[in-house]
Design an enzyme around this catalytic site. Structure first.
Site, mmCIF file in Angstrom:
data_model
loop_
_atom_site.group_PDB
_atom_site.id
_atom_site.type_symbol
_atom_site.label_atom_id
_atom_site.label_comp_id
_atom_site.label_asym_id
_atom_site.label_seq_id
_atom_site.Cartn_x
_atom_site.Cartn_y
_atom_site.Cartn_z
ATOM 1 N N GLU A 40 -1.563 -4.695 33.922
ATOM 2 C CA GLU A 40 -1.259 -5.872 33.099
ATOM 3 C C GLU A 40 0.105 -5.652 32.441
ATOM 4 O OE1 GLU A 40 -2.540 -9.086 32.074
ATOM 5 O OE2 GLU A 40 -0.553 -8.963 31.180
ATOM 6 N N VAL A 83 1.843 -6.207 39.508
ATOM 7 C CA VAL A 83 1.542 -6.019 40.933
ATOM 8 C C VAL A 83 2.445 -6.976 41.698
ATOM 9 C CG1 VAL A 83 -0.209 -6.429 42.717
ATOM 10 C CG2 VAL A 83 -0.801 -5.194 40.630
ATOM 11 N N CYS A 166 -7.870 -25.661 32.738
ATOM 12 C CA CYS A 166 -8.400 -26.623 31.767
ATOM 13 C C CYS A 166 -7.962 -28.057 32.086
ATOM 14 C CB CYS A 166 -8.032 -26.274 30.331
ATOM 15 S SG CYS A 166 -9.013 -27.253 29.180
ATOM 16 N N ASP A 299 -8.729 -17.979 37.291
ATOM 17 C CA ASP A 299 -7.861 -19.063 37.757
ATOM 18 C C ASP A 299 -7.225 -18.807 39.123
ATOM 19 O OD1 ASP A 299 -8.474 -20.174 35.333
ATOM 20 O OD2 ASP A 299 -6.478 -19.921 34.445
ATOM 21 N N LYS A 307 -11.095 -24.701 36.498
ATOM 22 C CA LYS A 307 -10.537 -23.406 36.087
ATOM 23 C C LYS A 307 -10.481 -23.308 34.555
ATOM 24 C CE LYS A 307 -7.741 -22.929 40.294
ATOM 25 N NZ LYS A 307 -8.549 -21.866 40.932
ATOM 26 N N CYS A 342 -15.713 -27.857 29.349
ATOM 27 C CA CYS A 342 -14.466 -28.368 28.804
ATOM 28 C C CYS A 342 -14.750 -29.061 27.479
ATOM 29 C CB CYS A 342 -13.847 -29.360 29.805
ATOM 30 S SG CYS A 342 -12.197 -29.858 29.337
HETATM 31 P P1 FAD Z 1 -5.382 -15.463 32.297
HETATM 32 O O1 FAD Z 1 -6.257 -15.365 31.093
HETATM 33 O O2 FAD Z 1 -4.240 -16.411 32.246
HETATM 34 O O3 FAD Z 1 -4.891 -13.994 32.614
HETATM 35 C C1 FAD Z 1 -4.084 -13.664 33.707
HETATM 36 C C2 FAD Z 1 -3.407 -12.335 33.408
HETATM 37 O O4 FAD Z 1 -2.765 -11.847 34.576
HETATM 38 C C3 FAD Z 1 -2.345 -12.452 32.329
HETATM 39 O O5 FAD Z 1 -2.605 -11.550 31.270
HETATM 40 C C4 FAD Z 1 -1.048 -12.119 33.055
HETATM 41 O O6 FAD Z 1 -0.101 -11.450 32.248
HETATM 42 C C5 FAD Z 1 -1.561 -11.246 34.196
HETATM 43 N N1 FAD Z 1 -0.651 -11.205 35.354
HETATM 44 C C6 FAD Z 1 0.102 -12.217 35.834
HETATM 45 N N2 FAD Z 1 0.845 -11.782 36.865
HETATM 46 C C7 FAD Z 1 0.527 -10.477 37.044
HETATM 47 C C8 FAD Z 1 0.968 -9.491 37.961
HETATM 48 N N3 FAD Z 1 1.896 -9.749 38.875
HETATM 49 N N4 FAD Z 1 0.431 -8.241 37.881
HETATM 50 C C9 FAD Z 1 -0.503 -7.958 36.943
HETATM 51 N N5 FAD Z 1 -0.941 -8.866 36.042
HETATM 52 C C10 FAD Z 1 -0.434 -10.104 36.091
HETATM 53 N N6 FAD Z 1 -10.512 -22.681 28.912
HETATM 54 C C11 FAD Z 1 -11.706 -22.982 28.341
HETATM 55 O O7 FAD Z 1 -12.720 -22.398 28.719
HETATM 56 N N7 FAD Z 1 -11.822 -23.934 27.362
HETATM 57 C C12 FAD Z 1 -10.745 -24.592 26.882
HETATM 58 O O8 FAD Z 1 -10.871 -25.416 25.983
HETATM 59 C C13 FAD Z 1 -9.474 -24.295 27.454
HETATM 60 N N8 FAD Z 1 -8.373 -24.928 26.997
HETATM 61 C C14 FAD Z 1 -7.139 -24.571 27.486
HETATM 62 C C15 FAD Z 1 -6.016 -25.205 26.969
HETATM 63 C C16 FAD Z 1 -4.759 -24.845 27.400
HETATM 64 C C17 FAD Z 1 -3.568 -25.558 26.845
HETATM 65 C C18 FAD Z 1 -4.611 -23.810 28.374
HETATM 66 C C19 FAD Z 1 -3.240 -23.393 28.831
HETATM 67 C C20 FAD Z 1 -5.727 -23.190 28.906
HETATM 68 C C21 FAD Z 1 -6.999 -23.561 28.487
HETATM 69 N N9 FAD Z 1 -8.163 -22.980 29.012
HETATM 70 C C22 FAD Z 1 -9.396 -23.309 28.489
HETATM 71 C C23 FAD Z 1 -8.101 -22.167 30.251
HETATM 72 C C24 FAD Z 1 -8.269 -20.668 30.077
HETATM 73 O O9 FAD Z 1 -7.382 -20.154 29.121
HETATM 74 C C25 FAD Z 1 -8.041 -20.001 31.434
HETATM 75 O O10 FAD Z 1 -8.805 -20.657 32.416
HETATM 76 C C26 FAD Z 1 -8.436 -18.535 31.389
HETATM 77 O O11 FAD Z 1 -7.590 -17.826 30.507
HETATM 78 C C27 FAD Z 1 -8.366 -17.934 32.805
HETATM 79 O O12 FAD Z 1 -8.527 -16.541 32.775
HETATM 80 P P2 FAD Z 1 -7.763 -15.619 33.853
HETATM 81 O O13 FAD Z 1 -8.117 -14.237 33.497
HETATM 82 O O14 FAD Z 1 -8.038 -16.136 35.209
HETATM 83 O O15 FAD Z 1 -6.224 -15.892 33.580
#
Ligand code: FAD
Length: 398
Positions: A40, A83, A166, A299, A307, A342
């Site tokens: 990360e 990565v 979202c 995601d 997502k 949501c």
């Molecule tokens: P993320 O939490 O985004 O984490 C991905 C991680 O991967 C990050 O830390 C990033 O730094 C890392 N990464 C990226 N590239 C690399 C790489 N090359 N190598 C290593 N690491 C890397 N969800 C809800 O459930 N309810 C809500 O009300 C809601 N509202 C939202 C409102 C907004 C405005 C936004 C933007 C999002 C909202 N979400 C909501 C969505 C939610 O935040 C995401 O769906 C969730 O964080 C997804 O988790 P994730 O681990 O897949 O991705």
């Protein structure tokens, strides 16, 4: 364990966001002796769901950010790097900092990519000229500045046509803005309009009916099948493509942009991607279709759900159970049903809590009609869920 080569870990997790930390914490709770590494790059962990209420003026953005180090579970190794590629045939990932990292099992959860550049004229102008977005920590505070200083003209809220994180966020901020204008007594001077690439305001019929009623009551101008393709910041004009290829221009005073999104490029162009670029996993087990020691959730995965972090909350235990079963050479029996949620904020103190599965069927948690906007659900969204996130989900509980 110190006798292993430095570049090998039993389980490598790509991404320490919602899904990565959740999975790591659960794995180590299940077996504290596991050798788990998280790759990360960011030193800050964000609670993105609260950005809606930051843009709506209810919270400062700072409370959504905490040190990543505080959430790396005890016993996990944090590799602060990006990565850049996958070599699943050799059980290896390539690091930007140089070298490879080897694994027995890999979990890919690197989130979704925001494709700001896909909108002509946007990147230099975002965060000024009345152009804001809740989709980034850097621009979310400006959303509130735009809303709270708006005096007249058109407030436009966009959403792209393909998968985004979202799906409800593009409209939540619209409802908050509309309410703010009404409370300030200047609603009559502002046209509040959504211009969404999709054909309707929300996919699940039960909640859509409530939102369609609100659209009428609150005199929102809806423009569907309007896909934002360009912004002329100087003249405050946005260009949209219609399904027939024609373009439409709209003037605005404030423009809230939800950027087009896609799988991160380093995944898209790798052997673990499906045709659209997502990590190609079984929709029930979260195991990769072609590389059985690879799992993915969140995601960046191909899981065909909405997502959200709420979806991750249900995917993480399934992934962990199946990954441990895989290590023990047992059948993968845990199944994810596509649950997502949501909290549709329709005003300060009002939330419609949409919860549904792969089939778009409501699967609600509370014994009342969740299609009604409720204060209790707002309290859940604004206060309870952040606590559950930081102290439950990210600690491997919930
Ligand atoms: P993320 O939490 O985004 O984490 C991905 C991680 O991967 C990050 O830390 C990033 O730094 C890392 N990464 C990226 N590239 C690399 C790489 N090359 N190598 C290593 N690491 C890397 N969800 C809800 O459930 N309810 C809500 O009300 C809601 N509202 C939202 C409102 C907004 C405005 C936004 C933007 C999002 C909202 N979400 C909501 C969505 C939610 O935040 C995401 O769906 C969730 O964080 C997804 O988790 P994730 O681990 O897949 O991705």
């Amino acid at each position: 364990m110190t006798d292993k080569p430095k570049n090998h870990h039993s389980i490598v997790i790509v991404g320490g966001g919602t899904a990565g930390i959740c999975v790591a914490a659960r794995l180590l709770l299940a077996d504290p002796t596991l050798d788990v590494a998280i790759v990360e790059p960011s030193t800050t962990h964000y609670y993105q769901p609260l950005w809606t209420l930051v843009g709506g003026g209810q919270f400062s953005r700072e409370i959504t950010a905490r040190p990543e180090a505080d959430y790396i579970p005890p016993g996990a190794t944090w590799i602060r790097d990006h990565v850049e590629g996958f070599v699943p045939e050799r059980d290896a990932v390539m690091l930007r900092g140089g070298g490879e990292l080897h694994y027995d099992q890999l979990v890919v959860c690197a989130g979704i990519q925001l494709d700001w550049r896909a909108i002509e004229g946007l990147t230099g102008a975002l965060g000024s000229h009345g152009i804001c977005s809740n989709y980034s920590y850097d621009t979310v505070a400006y959303t509130w500045e735009c809303i709270s200083t708006l005096r007249g003209g058109r407030a436009l809220f966009t959403a792209p046509g393909k998968a985004i994180k979202c799906g409800g966020a593009p409209q939540k901020i619209m409802w908050l803005a509309e309410e703010n204008l009404r409370k300030r007594g200047i609603r009559g001077a502002v046209e509040v309009s959504c211009a969404f690439a999709g054909p309707r305001i929300f996919g699940v019929a039960k909640y859509r009916r409530t939102l369609e009623k609100l659209v009428v009551e609150r005199e929102i101008v809806t423009r569907f099948e309007h896909d934002l393709i360009a912004v002329d910041a100087e003249h405050k004009r946005a260009t949209f493509r219609r399904p027939d290829g024609q373009t439409v221009e709209l003037d605005y005073e404030m423009l809230h942009v939800t950027p087009p999104q896609s799988a991160p490029d380093f995944i898209k162009h790798s052997p673990i991607a499906d045709r659209e670029g997502w990590v190609e996993v079984d929709k029930y087990t979260t195991q990769h279709i072609r590389f059985p020691n690879v799992f993915s959730l969140g995601d960046c995965s191909s899981l065909p759900c909405s997502k959200t972090g709420a979806a991750v909350r249900k995917q993480a235990p399934v992934t962990v159970t199946n990954l441990l079963a895989f290590r023990a050479k047992r059948a993968l029996e845990a199944r994810y049903d596509g649950y997502s949620s949501c909290p549709l904020v329709t005003g300060v103190g009002q939330v419609v809590l949409a919860e549904f599965d792969y089939d778009g069927e409501p699967c609600e948690s509370f014994p009342f009609d969740q299609a009604q906007p409720r204060y209790s659900m707002y309290l859940l969204k604004a206060y309870a869920l952040p606590e559950i996130y930081w102290n439950g989900m990210l600690r491997g509980r919930m």
